[in-house]
Design a protein around this motif. Sequence first.
Motif: not given
Lengths: 145, 333
Positions: B153-175
């Motif tokens: 319950g500690g107070q978070k400061s106003l500069t706090t950022t919110f960690t995103t819940t997610g994942a991203g994947a990218c498929l790179l290719t030479n084609k």
Amino acid sequence: MEKEIIKKVMKETNPKRKYLQNGIMAFLFGGGISLMGQEFLFLFNDILKLDIELAKTLMYMAVIILASLFTGIGSFDKVGQVAGAGSFLPITGFANSLTSAAVESRSEGLIFGILSNMFKLAGTVIVAGVVSAFIIANILYWVRL
Amino acid sequence: MIKIGKESYLFDNVYIKTTSTISGKLEQLGPVGGFIDKCFSNNYCNAKTWEKAEMELLDSAVKLVLEKGNLHHDDIDLFIGGDLNNQIVINNYVLKNYPFPLLGIYSACATLCEGLFIGATLIDNVNIDNVIVATSSHNATSERQFRNPTEYGGQKSLTTTFTTTGAGACLLTNKPTNIKITKATIGSIIDSTILDASDMGRAMAPACADTLIKHLRNFKENPSDYDLIVSGDLSKFGKETFLKILKEHNMELNNYEDSGLMLFDIFHQPVFSGGSGPACIALVSLGYLYKMMTKGAYNKILLIATGALLNPIMTYQKETIPSIAHAIVLERV
């Protein structure tokens, strides 16, 4: 990237903290929690006619149980964000730190999780309290001799 | 592939075949939530622990990118990934399910661009066909590790950022496909002079500015040469600091956005000053920006992923936070 520029901009963009607003909220919520504790004391001591020492113990228990319950249902942190020191300083903060640490560590099991991590945040308060009590007690003892 | 100046590189033959984005509920409700492929209804993601939930996010992203790219496990030459957890365990434990040769990397929230750079370099120089670059983050695992238990319950400061819940994947290719990775600039560590670990957005701003300046200088470009310049997760306060640092260098941007402010609506969602975490820029760039580019809305985007390279121990030892930023250019061809 020149350090002087970074320092200069950091100083200029340092956000203004809301000290007055936080102070007022802490006062109101902290006072509110203390008032609630006092009401519990009236209930146990005056209404239920229990011994004053027992009434005090029950009052602490009641406040701690409420804080832990609120933590468990996920509401305490929302209140804490508004209340700030008002909910953190009284015994509600202590109860919340134990409960939140225990709840979070459940995934690591009983021994290495809950039992091991429960006092992670509260440990500071306990050590500081015990050590300062020891020091003051010593001072009083030797002064009174 | 050739080197330009001290920090930048030009790629010839690196394409994005497809991407996948997975997130929690809050991200789905944000401004670009409609561009996220799959969203879980809560942060548990049908798993028993927070760490397993983040693994579920990353695993879903990998499965989906293979499905969208119509590839099998054997087709993947290399997997490059990283996350915020100690020893990048989320990445490592998820890869138990796959036979891919793995490079685990860490640059906090700049992980995506570091991964894209390494993948692009290998594709351009060595005869490999398919590389997956992926990253993940989870609000609870990040709070547990860097800050406090989620119900604290500690107070978070106003500069706090919110960690995103997610994942991203990218498929790179030479084609050849429609979207190409053409340029990259590798950042160096910049001392933010900041001690406050809850002021991460501002801590990353100098690194972001430094990499942008080096990138534009090396390629002899102006900010207006890009349709959009997107930073990783500077959020509300970091954005202001970033723009002010650029002003000190006589540079003004009118085509700039920050992923932390694109992914979340800071006025209507409980995210303090904006989003953060490696998944922040991943969800925005691999979801919204990539899809908008394939539709032709943008032709040339400069991504600058920013990372605050701290841990709680160094913060308690009163050391200033070092940050880094890596830039990748996506172009529609």
